[in-house]
Design an enzyme around this catalytic site. Structure first.
Site, PDB file in Angstrom:
ATOM      1  N   ARG A  79      -3.659  32.818 -31.642  1.00  9.65           N
ATOM      2  CA  ARG A  79      -2.425  32.687 -32.422  1.00  9.65           C
ATOM      3  C   ARG A  79      -1.363  33.589 -31.793  1.00  9.65           C
ATOM      4  O   ARG A  79      -1.681  34.690 -31.312  1.00  9.65           O
ATOM      5  CB  ARG A  79      -2.656  33.062 -33.887  1.00  9.65           C
ATOM      6  CG  ARG A  79      -3.448  32.022 -34.666  1.00  9.65           C
ATOM      7  CD  ARG A  79      -3.511  32.395 -36.142  1.00  9.65           C
ATOM      8  NE  ARG A  79      -4.362  31.472 -36.897  1.00  9.65           N
ATOM      9  CZ  ARG A  79      -3.939  30.382 -37.513  1.00  9.65           C
ATOM     10  NH1 ARG A  79      -2.647  30.062 -37.445  1.00  9.65           N
ATOM     11  NH2 ARG A  79      -4.772  29.606 -38.169  1.00  9.65           N
ATOM     12  N   HIS A 114      -2.046  23.138 -40.606  1.00 14.04           N
ATOM     13  CA  HIS A 114      -0.858  22.643 -41.307  1.00 14.04           C
ATOM     14  C   HIS A 114      -0.425  21.292 -40.743  1.00 14.04           C
ATOM     15  O   HIS A 114      -0.170  20.339 -41.489  1.00 14.04           O
ATOM     16  CB  HIS A 114       0.289  23.645 -41.169  1.00 14.04           C
ATOM     17  CG  HIS A 114       0.225  24.805 -42.101  1.00 14.04           C
ATOM     18  ND1 HIS A 114      -0.815  25.691 -42.110  1.00 14.04           N
ATOM     19  CD2 HIS A 114       1.099  25.224 -43.063  1.00 14.04           C
ATOM     20  CE1 HIS A 114      -0.592  26.628 -43.033  1.00 14.04           C
ATOM     21  NE2 HIS A 114       0.564  26.359 -43.633  1.00 14.04           N
ATOM     22  N   ARG A 161       5.875  26.290 -38.073  1.00 14.37           N
ATOM     23  CA  ARG A 161       4.683  27.049 -37.657  1.00 14.37           C
ATOM     24  C   ARG A 161       4.945  27.833 -36.372  1.00 14.37           C
ATOM     25  O   ARG A 161       4.436  28.932 -36.192  1.00 14.37           O
ATOM     26  CB  ARG A 161       3.496  26.093 -37.450  1.00 14.37           C
ATOM     27  CG  ARG A 161       3.128  25.275 -38.664  1.00 14.37           C
ATOM     28  CD  ARG A 161       2.825  26.154 -39.857  1.00 14.37           C
ATOM     29  NE  ARG A 161       1.547  26.843 -39.685  1.00 14.37           N
ATOM     30  CZ  ARG A 161       1.164  27.882 -40.423  1.00 14.37           C
ATOM     31  NH1 ARG A 161       1.968  28.363 -41.350  1.00 14.37           N
ATOM     32  NH2 ARG A 161      -0.021  28.442 -40.233  1.00 14.37           N
ATOM     33  N   HIS A 167       1.444  29.474 -34.786  1.00 10.99           N
ATOM     34  CA  HIS A 167       0.826  28.551 -33.835  1.00 10.99           C
ATOM     35  C   HIS A 167       1.667  28.412 -32.573  1.00 10.99           C
ATOM     36  O   HIS A 167       2.891  28.603 -32.586  1.00 10.99           O
ATOM     37  CB  HIS A 167       0.665  27.152 -34.460  1.00 10.99           C
ATOM     38  CG  HIS A 167      -0.454  27.062 -35.445  1.00 10.99           C
ATOM     39  ND1 HIS A 167      -1.777  27.163 -35.085  1.00 10.99           N
ATOM     40  CD2 HIS A 167      -0.438  26.876 -36.789  1.00 10.99           C
ATOM     41  CE1 HIS A 167      -2.533  27.048 -36.167  1.00 10.99           C
ATOM     42  NE2 HIS A 167      -1.748  26.878 -37.211  1.00 10.99           N
TER      43      HIS A 167
END
Length: 339
Positions: A79, A114, A161, A167
């Site tokens: 991440r 997501h 995101r 991400h």
């Protein structure tokens, strides 16, 4: 992968700098794209418009999120918020980025949950809407309009995101593609009207298979808690680390929702048989009920108790939407008509 990750960091920096004024909007969008929102927001809204579509949303949300968990355990994936520090590539030139309360998720990053769950669930919604529009207008162009909405939702969730450093871009793209495929496949296999034993077996089977996979990978020397340690190390605010973002939270949510769906269908819900006005009232009351169910505080220690209560919480979600609230609305509206 270093170059891919590096370019993703610089893209996130550019996005944060150029859309700083939209910060609150990005935070709201990432919340709407949260897999949890599919259960608490999209499911009740869809169910009181179309029973089959609502059941399909819950089914697709649970299965796609479970698969996302398995993919993450198998594919790992960094991440951005922790990779910046771990990589050691930004010692001389630090990217000008910041974290947010929704940034510090503790699971691996690939593919984006997501994006994947949003793509799967909203494909059910827009395809149902498109079919309904075509049956009423017989216009191919008008029935294809929801697809534009679908693309806009995926782009917005994906950018949100990246903006909050949850991400990398390639993880978002992978999630969107995988979710789209799952949405097309799973919406044709909705277990509507199946016996309770089917849902009980499915819930227990998914739970046990994920636990066995976890144990098996650990026996092979693969530490699946690596991402949790990195998240705690590099999150800028310790209070942003929440247990409900841990991999086992999504697992218990999915299995609980599937068992809850079986129980709700076993009780023969009557929400769909209500006229439009009581159905709208049921939607409003259900939304308020789920809001309070979601806000119920759970003890974080011991973790086994937390996950058990988290499981029960999502068993209740289909009961509230499909059984309890429609039953109460039917009782009071029917009683009023008699008087």
């Amino acid at each position: 992968m270093e170059s891919v990750y590096t370019q993703g960091i610089w893209l996130a920096e550019t996005l944060q700098q150029r859309t700083r004024s939209l910060e609150n909007a990005w935070v709201v969008i990432t919340y709407i794209g949260d897999p949890k929102a599919a259960f608490l927001l999209v499911f009740p809204f869809t169910y009181f418009i179309s029973k089959r579509a609502g059941v399909a949303v819950l089914w697709v949300a649970a299965i796609s999120e479970w698969l996302n968990l398995v993919f993450k355990w198998m594919l790992f994936g960094e991440r951005p918020f922790w990779w910046i520090g771990e990589s050691g590539l930004f010692v001389s030139v630090q990217p000008k980025v910041q974290q947010f309360p929704s940034t510090c998720e503790t699971g691996p990053g690939s593919p984006s949950g997501h994006a994947m769950v949003t793509a799967a669930v909203w494909w059910v919604v827009v395809s149902s809407l498109g079919s309904s529009l075509y049956s009423h207008t017989h216009s191919v162009l008008l029935s294809a309009a929801p697809c534009l909405l679908y693309v806009l939702i995926l782009v917005a969730v994906g950018l949100s995101r990246i903006f909050i450093l949850a991400h990398f871009p390639h993880q978002v793209v992978a999630g969107c593609i995988t979710g789209f495929i799952l949405g097309m496949v799973l919406r044709r296999r909705v277990p509507e009207g199946r016996p309770l034993l089917f849902f009980f077996s499915l819930s227990v089977g998914l739970l046990l298979s994920a636990v066995m996979l976890h144990v098996g990978l650990q026996q092979l020397g693969i530490d699946l808690s690596w991402s949790i340690a990195l998240a705690k190390k590099w999150c800028s605010h310790a209070e942003w680390i929440r247990l409900d973002t841990a991999p086992f939270s999504s697992l218990t949510r999915d299995c609980g929702a599937l068992l809850g769906l079986g129980l709700a269908q076993y009780w023969k819900p009557g929400g769909w048989s209500l006229p439009w006005a009581p159905r709208a009232l049921s939607l409003a009351v259900s939304s308020m009920g789920l809001y309070h169910v979601n806000r119920l505080p759970l003890p974080v220690r011991p973790q086994g108790l937390f996950y058990g209560l988290f499981f029960v919480k999502f068993v209740l979600v289909p009961q509230v939407v499909m059984v309890f609230v429609p039953g109460l609305v039917h009782f009071f509206t029917h009683k009023k008509k008699k008087n």
